[in-house]
Design an enzyme around this catalytic site. Structure first.
Site, PDB file in Angstrom:
ATOM      1  N   GLY A   1      -6.298  -4.996  -2.982  1.00  0.00           N
ATOM      2  CA  GLY A   1      -5.737  -4.901  -1.946  1.00  0.00           C
ATOM      3  C   GLY A   1      -4.200  -5.781  -1.548  1.00  0.00           C
ATOM      4  N   SER A   2      -3.345  -6.045  -2.612  1.00  0.00           N
ATOM      5  CA  SER A   2      -2.378  -6.950  -2.426  1.00  0.00           C
ATOM      6  C   SER A   2      -1.204  -6.199  -1.883  1.00  0.00           C
ATOM      7  CB  SER A   2      -2.035  -7.385  -3.987  1.00  0.00           C
ATOM      8  OG  SER A   2      -1.587  -6.621  -4.769  1.00  0.00           O
ATOM      9  N   ASN A   3      -1.067  -4.737  -2.142  1.00  0.00           N
ATOM     10  CA  ASN A   3      -0.287  -3.774  -1.512  1.00  0.00           C
ATOM     11  C   ASN A   3      -0.384  -3.701  -0.196  1.00  0.00           C
ATOM     12  OD1 ASN A   3       2.121  -2.779  -3.472  1.00  0.00           O
ATOM     13  ND2 ASN A   3       0.129  -2.502  -4.653  1.00  0.00           N
TER      14      ASN A   3
ATOM     15  N   HIS B   1       2.703   4.120  -7.391  1.00  0.00           N
ATOM     16  CA  HIS B   1       1.988   4.132  -8.855  1.00  0.00           C
ATOM     17  C   HIS B   1       2.989   3.192  -9.659  1.00  0.00           C
ATOM     18  CE1 HIS B   1       0.012   5.889 -12.126  1.00  0.00           C
ATOM     19  NE2 HIS B   1       1.024   6.023 -12.825  1.00  0.00           N
TER      20      HIS B   1
ATOM     21  N   ASP C   1      -0.929  12.636  -8.921  1.00  0.00           N
ATOM     22  CA  ASP C   1       0.464  12.063  -9.269  1.00  0.00           C
ATOM     23  C   ASP C   1       1.832  12.824  -9.431  1.00  0.00           C
ATOM     24  OD1 ASP C   1      -0.512   9.454  -9.354  1.00  0.00           O
ATOM     25  OD2 ASP C   1      -1.261   9.425 -11.541  1.00  0.00           O
TER      26      ASP C   1
ATOM     27  N   LYS D   1     -10.030   6.990  -5.623  1.00  0.00           N
ATOM     28  CA  LYS D   1     -10.691   8.322  -5.278  1.00  0.00           C
ATOM     29  C   LYS D   1      -9.505   9.354  -5.099  1.00  0.00           C
ATOM     30  CE  LYS D   1     -14.709   7.003  -5.934  1.00  0.00           C
ATOM     31  NZ  LYS D   1     -15.528   7.446  -7.106  1.00  0.00           N
TER      32      LYS D   1
ATOM     33  N   GLU E   1       6.271  -3.978  -6.056  1.00  0.00           N
ATOM     34  CA  GLU E   1       5.570  -2.935  -5.556  1.00  0.00           C
ATOM     35  C   GLU E   1       5.388  -3.497  -4.057  1.00  0.00           C
ATOM     36  OE1 GLU E   1       1.745  -1.397  -6.795  1.00  0.00           O
ATOM     37  OE2 GLU E   1       2.468  -1.861  -8.786  1.00  0.00           O
TER      38      GLU E   1
HETATM   39  C1  GRF Z   1      -1.056  -0.960  -7.791  1.00  0.00           C
HETATM   40  O1  GRF Z   1      -0.618  -1.441  -9.059  1.00  0.00           O
HETATM   41  C2  GRF Z   1      -0.773   0.351  -7.243  1.00  0.00           C
HETATM   42  O2  GRF Z   1       0.379   0.666  -7.941  1.00  0.00           O
HETATM   43  C3  GRF Z   1      -1.856   1.322  -7.939  1.00  0.00           C
HETATM   44  O3  GRF Z   1      -2.984   0.333  -7.799  1.00  0.00           O
HETATM   45  C4  GRF Z   1      -2.633  -1.014  -7.850  1.00  0.00           C
HETATM   46  C5  GRF Z   1      -3.484  -1.672  -6.461  1.00  0.00           C
HETATM   47  O4  GRF Z   1      -3.159  -2.952  -6.441  1.00  0.00           O
HETATM   48  N1  GRF Z   1      -1.924   2.378  -7.338  1.00  0.00           N
HETATM   49  P1  GRF Z   1      -3.647  -3.594  -5.143  1.00  0.00           P
HETATM   50  O5  GRF Z   1      -4.932  -3.345  -5.018  1.00  0.00           O
HETATM   51  O6  GRF Z   1      -2.679  -3.297  -4.116  1.00  0.00           O
HETATM   52  O7  GRF Z   1      -3.421  -5.054  -5.436  1.00  0.00           O
END
Ligand code: GRF
Length: 200
Positions: free
Chosen positions: A11-13, A110, A151, A92, A180
């Site tokens: 969940g870092s994004n 991605h 994708d 999913k 990201e």
């Molecule tokens: C990221 O690298 C994103 O590009 C991909 O999955 C990863 C998720 O990372 N779709 P996080 O859970 O947000 O840390």
């Protein structure tokens, strides 16, 4: 906008988006997290930021026909008046009914330059492993719209990142992930401001 994030992992994004909201960089409300994995890091982050979590997985509804399973998502998204979905490490496929109802309203990030290194099996560290093995000198990230094909939706933004001689899949993953965190909120802001049109 009312945003729902779909996530399955660390969940870092998701955190980067929530921090951008907290710091008033974003105006939209991050209203809901949908996850198929009730034990994932993203759920803890949602709790930390006071965001509602909806856990839904095929394991809970093994026998439900596809359209009815999709309806459960749609009802929940409707309850929160969601008008933008951001996938952030969601493992999913998005239910077809949701893709249809949210045409041009679902973003994905991605960790490579699509259309290269995308498609089935290309997730997580696999992507970076394939990049390193191929010997390409440039990778990066792609933010794109989600349609029926994995994708393949319209690309909204890409950022390239050099692959250095001494990079392995882990150092590359780390480098790209930092970008990201910067660019996912940045592109959502451009969408808020109408600088990136989703319906073009
Ligand atoms: C990221 O690298 C994103 O590009 C991909 O999955 C990863 C998720 O990372 N779709 P996080 O859970 O947000 O840390």
């Amino acid at each position: 906008m009312n945003i729902c994030v779909f996530a399955s992992g660390g969940g870092s994004n998701f955190r980067a988006i929530l921090e951008a909201r907290r710091d008033n960089f974003l105006n939209s409300g991050i209203k809901l997290l949908i996850t198929n994995n009730s034990n994932c890091g993203a759920v803890l982050i949602a709790k930390e930021f006071g965001v509602d979590v909806f856990h839904i997985s095929r394991k809970v509804y093994p026998d439900l026909p596809g359209d009815e399973y999709g309806k459960i998502f749609l009802e929940k998204l409707g309850d929160y008046n969601i008008n933008l979905i951001a996938l952030a490490g969601y493992m999913k496929a998005v239910e077809p009914a949701v893709v249809k109802a949210y045409t041009n309203r679902i973003l994905n990030i991605h960790p490579a330059l699509l259309p290269s290194f995308g498609g089935k099996g290309m997730y997580g560290i696999n992507v970076h492993k394939a990049v390193i093995q191929s010997g390409v000198k440039v990778s990066g990230l792609t933010i794109h719209l989600v349609d029926e094909e994995y994708d393949r939706g319209r690309i909204l933004f890409q950022k390239s990142v050099n692959v250095e001689e001494n990079d392995d899949e882990y150092t590359l993953q780390k480098k790209i992930l930092q970008f990201e965190h910067k660019y996912y909120p940045f592109i959502i802001k451009k969408i808020e401001e109408g600088e990136i049109g989703l319906d073009e």
